[in-house]
Motif scaffolding. Structure first.
Motif, PDB file in Angstrom:
ATOM      1  N   GLY A   1      64.820  -5.796 -36.215  1.00 39.46           N
ATOM      2  CA  GLY A   1      64.681  -7.230 -35.998  1.00 39.46           C
ATOM      3  C   GLY A   1      64.509  -7.996 -37.294  1.00 39.46           C
ATOM      4  O   GLY A   1      65.077  -9.080 -37.479  1.00 39.46           O
ATOM      5  N   LEU A   2      63.734  -7.435 -38.210  1.00 30.33           N
ATOM      6  CA  LEU A   2      63.532  -8.075 -39.507  1.00 30.33           C
ATOM      7  C   LEU A   2      64.832  -8.127 -40.305  1.00 30.33           C
ATOM      8  O   LEU A   2      65.100  -9.101 -41.027  1.00 30.33           O
ATOM      9  N   ILE A   3      65.647  -7.096 -40.158  1.00 27.99           N
ATOM     10  CA  ILE A   3      66.941  -7.058 -40.858  1.00 27.99           C
ATOM     11  C   ILE A   3      67.897  -8.101 -40.283  1.00 27.99           C
ATOM     12  O   ILE A   3      68.641  -8.774 -41.011  1.00 27.99           O
ATOM     13  N   VAL A   4      67.879  -8.281 -38.958  1.00 33.02           N
ATOM     14  CA  VAL A   4      68.785  -9.215 -38.287  1.00 33.02           C
ATOM     15  C   VAL A   4      68.390 -10.670 -38.532  1.00 33.02           C
ATOM     16  O   VAL A   4      69.248 -11.555 -38.588  1.00 33.02           O
ATOM     17  N   THR A   5      67.095 -10.928 -38.712  1.00 34.32           N
ATOM     18  CA  THR A   5      66.575 -12.303 -38.773  1.00 34.32           C
ATOM     19  C   THR A   5      67.337 -13.231 -39.733  1.00 34.32           C
ATOM     20  O   THR A   5      67.681 -14.360 -39.350  1.00 34.32           O
ATOM     21  N   PRO A   6      67.647 -12.840 -40.960  1.00 30.35           N
ATOM     22  CA  PRO A   6      68.348 -13.768 -41.867  1.00 30.35           C
ATOM     23  C   PRO A   6      69.731 -14.187 -41.394  1.00 30.35           C
ATOM     24  O   PRO A   6      70.264 -15.219 -41.844  1.00 30.35           O
ATOM     25  N   PHE A   7      70.339 -13.414 -40.487  1.00 32.98           N
ATOM     26  CA  PHE A   7      71.711 -13.691 -40.059  1.00 32.98           C
ATOM     27  C   PHE A   7      71.786 -14.500 -38.761  1.00 32.98           C
ATOM     28  O   PHE A   7      72.871 -14.784 -38.278  1.00 32.98           O
ATOM     29  N   LEU A   8      70.646 -14.865 -38.194  1.00 30.61           N
ATOM     30  CA  LEU A   8      70.627 -15.546 -36.890  1.00 30.61           C
ATOM     31  C   LEU A   8      71.448 -16.840 -36.842  1.00 30.61           C
ATOM     32  O   LEU A   8      72.143 -17.090 -35.855  1.00 30.61           O
ATOM     33  N   PRO A   9      71.400 -17.697 -37.867  1.00 28.03           N
ATOM     34  CA  PRO A   9      72.173 -18.940 -37.787  1.00 28.03           C
ATOM     35  C   PRO A   9      73.676 -18.720 -37.594  1.00 28.03           C
ATOM     36  O   PRO A   9      74.363 -19.593 -37.060  1.00 28.03           O
ATOM     37  N   TYR A  10      74.184 -17.567 -37.998  1.00 29.85           N
ATOM     38  CA  TYR A  10      75.617 -17.312 -37.873  1.00 29.85           C
ATOM     39  C   TYR A  10      76.034 -17.039 -36.427  1.00 29.85           C
ATOM     40  O   TYR A  10      77.228 -17.042 -36.101  1.00 29.85           O
ATOM     41  N   PHE A  11      75.054 -16.776 -35.549  1.00 32.34           N
ATOM     42  CA  PHE A  11      75.358 -16.565 -34.145  1.00 32.34           C
ATOM     43  C   PHE A  11      75.509 -17.887 -33.383  1.00 32.34           C
ATOM     44  O   PHE A  11      75.920 -17.889 -32.228  1.00 32.34           O
ATOM     45  N   VAL A  12      75.145 -18.987 -34.037  1.00 31.58           N
ATOM     46  CA  VAL A  12      75.137 -20.287 -33.360  1.00 31.58           C
ATOM     47  C   VAL A  12      76.337 -21.110 -33.800  1.00 31.58           C
ATOM     48  O   VAL A  12      76.579 -21.282 -34.998  1.00 31.58           O
ATOM     49  N   HIS A  13      77.083 -21.641 -32.839  1.00 29.66           N
ATOM     50  CA  HIS A  13      78.259 -22.464 -33.120  1.00 29.66           C
ATOM     51  C   HIS A  13      77.831 -23.717 -33.897  1.00 29.66           C
ATOM     52  O   HIS A  13      76.936 -24.439 -33.503  1.00 29.66           O
TER      53      HIS A  13
END
Length: 515
Positions: free
Chosen positions: A107-119
């Motif tokens: 989860g900590l690894i994924v956190t920085p990339f979260l904005p890229y999942f949002v249109h």
């Protein structure tokens, strides 16, 4: 489990309490969702749905061990082998601590990339990182005593877990609503969720320690070689089953968020909340007997008896999901219109696809229950790969090349169910579980699919000439459709079921689980 409690009584108690609990939870969820939408808005609702899907991918670390744990416990519990139960629980505790650690780090690894999942990266309304970390903490906390909850379920005492889960959930949602009214903060909403998850874990841990004091009496007992061989052999099957389930069920909101936006996720989430509630009620009613099914297999009942129980269990499950699908199709749009507004109502095609997909998923549940009860994970290792590939390929292809949006995602799931699950999952159960031919079952299965699809399509088409804005008329037509569906179901079952099934046998299915 106490010896004087039969499978029948245990299944009835588990099913009844679980169903009541889910109904109460569902009501509370609708109330909480109403306040959530009106106070925080649709974008927050979409973000919440996105978090659920992202976290479901992180749950891949669980590898489907939970189902395998339940299966491994059936035999020693049936034999009252306290030493082996204790050894299994110690082993499972170690595994789940490792799983919690892996989920946290992932989860900590994924956190920085979260904005890229949002249109269009439209996340100005909240700090997406803080919100996600709070949701992640809730998921990690859920693993800390999962193995103890599993012991209750495997020993046909799932009602204790249900009372715990539902009780804490109701209080949690009441507090969330009150705090949303006083302080409209998404962060506080998530913090309350985390606090109650931890509190629920502490309470269920104390309950298990009280009812199973012998768990501490065998600190040096080892898990049997046979059981460890089962885990090693089936890890590939459990791994692929977990991955397939995540891709099929966990990508919808991610795909919608990436290609369309959070508003589309929020709109879809209103329908999925209704369906999740219906699914939970049905599953609690029919899956509450899964431990009894596992016990039936563990004590080596005759193949004929197991097959007979299966057909009646399958038909009962189908009847329940049919009634739910018909009611949803006929009344959901009216409900949503009065609940959150007409702007949240879907048109005919998405409504049909949502309802039909729900029906297909419901038809799978008794098969999945038997797969879990008989520990057939090894034989699923290839099925789930094909299932997930078909789902993802069709969904992404349609949503990226057409304007179908949610319909594209649903068609991907329906395609995987029809092309893969419809025949492959029964093959596993009949060949390696029931050890009998499945030709007659497939005839019944296809008949149910065609009949269910036809009546759902008919109800959707009826919106062309029935005024569904008139709630009284809508209630009356819904009741009429339910009666028609029930009558046709009895006819189809009579024509295609290989064993005698009637209303009396459906209501007494649990009693067929007696020794």
């Amino acid at each position: 489990m106490h010896k004087n409690i039969s499978r029948t009584n245990a299944a009835i108690m588990n099913s009844s309490i679980a169903s009541i609990g889910q109904i109460l939870t569902l009501i509370a969820q609708f109330v909480a969702r109403t306040f959530f939408i009106h106070i925080l808005g649709q974008e927050f609702l979409g973000l919440n749905g996105l978090f659920v899907n992202v976290l479901s991918f992180l749950n891949f670390a669980e590898l489907g061990i939970g189902s395998a744990i339940t299966y491994a416990l059936y035999q020693p519990l049936a034999n009252n082998d306290k030493a082996q139960v204790s050894a299994l629980m110690l082993q499972f505790r170690r595994w789940y601590r490792y799983i919690a650690l892996v989920v946290a780090v992932s989860g900590l690894i994924v956190t920085p990339f979260l904005p890229y999942f949002v249109h269009n990266q439209a996340t100005h309304f909240v700090n997406i990182y803080i919100a996600f970390l709070l949701s992640l903490a809730n998921t990690v906390a859920s693993y800390l005593v999962s193995y103890k909850r599993t012991l209750l379920i495997a020993n046909q005492q799932g009602y204790m877990n249900t009372i715990n889960t539902v009780g804490f959930s109701l209080v949690q949602q009441i507090l969330q609503v009150v705090l949303l009214i006083i302080v409209p903060s998404y962060y506080i909403y998530l913090i309350v969720q985390l606090v109650f998850m931890v509190a629920s874990n502490i309470r269920i841990s104390h309950v298990v320690d009280k009812y199973y004091p012998y768990l501490q009496d065998y600190p040096h007992e080892k898990v049997s070689k046979k059981t460890m061989y089962f885990f090693k052999k089936n890890v590939v099957g459990m791994l692929s089953a977990k991955l397939g389930g995540i891709i099929v069920n966990g990508t919808d909101n991610i795909v919608l968020s990436f290609f369309v936006g959070l508003s589309a996720v929020g709109l879809y989430s209103n329908y999925t909340l209704i369906l999740t509630g219906l699914t939970n009620v049905i599953n609690q009613a029919v899956q509450a007997v899964s431990s009894s099914v596992g016990n039936l297999a563990a004590v080596k009942s005759s193949s004929e008896k197991q097959s007979n129980v299966f057909y009646k269990y399958y038909s009962m499950s189908n009847f329940l999901v049919l009634c739910a699908a018909v009611g949803f199709t006929a009344f959901s749009s009216t409900f949503i219109r009065y609940w959150v507004g007409s702007q949240y109502v879907y048109t005919q095609l998405p409504l049909f696809l949502i309802a039909f997909n729900f029906y297909l998923q419901g038809l799978r549940q008794p098969i999945i229950t038997y797969t879990n009860a008989y520990g057939l994970y090894w034989y699923e290792r290839y099925k789930t790969i094909f299932e997930s590939l078909v789902n993802l390929f069709v969904s992404v292809l349609l949503i990226s090349t057409t304007k179908m949006e949610v319909s594209a995602v649903l068609l991907g799931t329906i395609a995987s169910n029809v092309l893969v699950n419809l025949w492959w999952e029964p093959l596993i159960v009949f060949k390696w579980g029931l050890h009998t031919k499945m030709a007659k079952f497939m005839l019944l299965n296809v008949a149910y699919v065609l009949f269910g699809g036809a009546i759902i399509a008919g109800i959707v088409y009826s919106t062309n000439f029935i005024d569904y804005n008139n709630i009284i008329l809508n209630v009356l037509t819904t009741i009429l459709f339910e009666v028609i569906a029930a009558l046709i179901f009895l006819v189809v079952t009579k024509l295609f079921a290989p064993v005698t099934i009637n209303l009396n046998s459906l209501t007494r299915i649990v009693r067929k689980l007696r020794k």
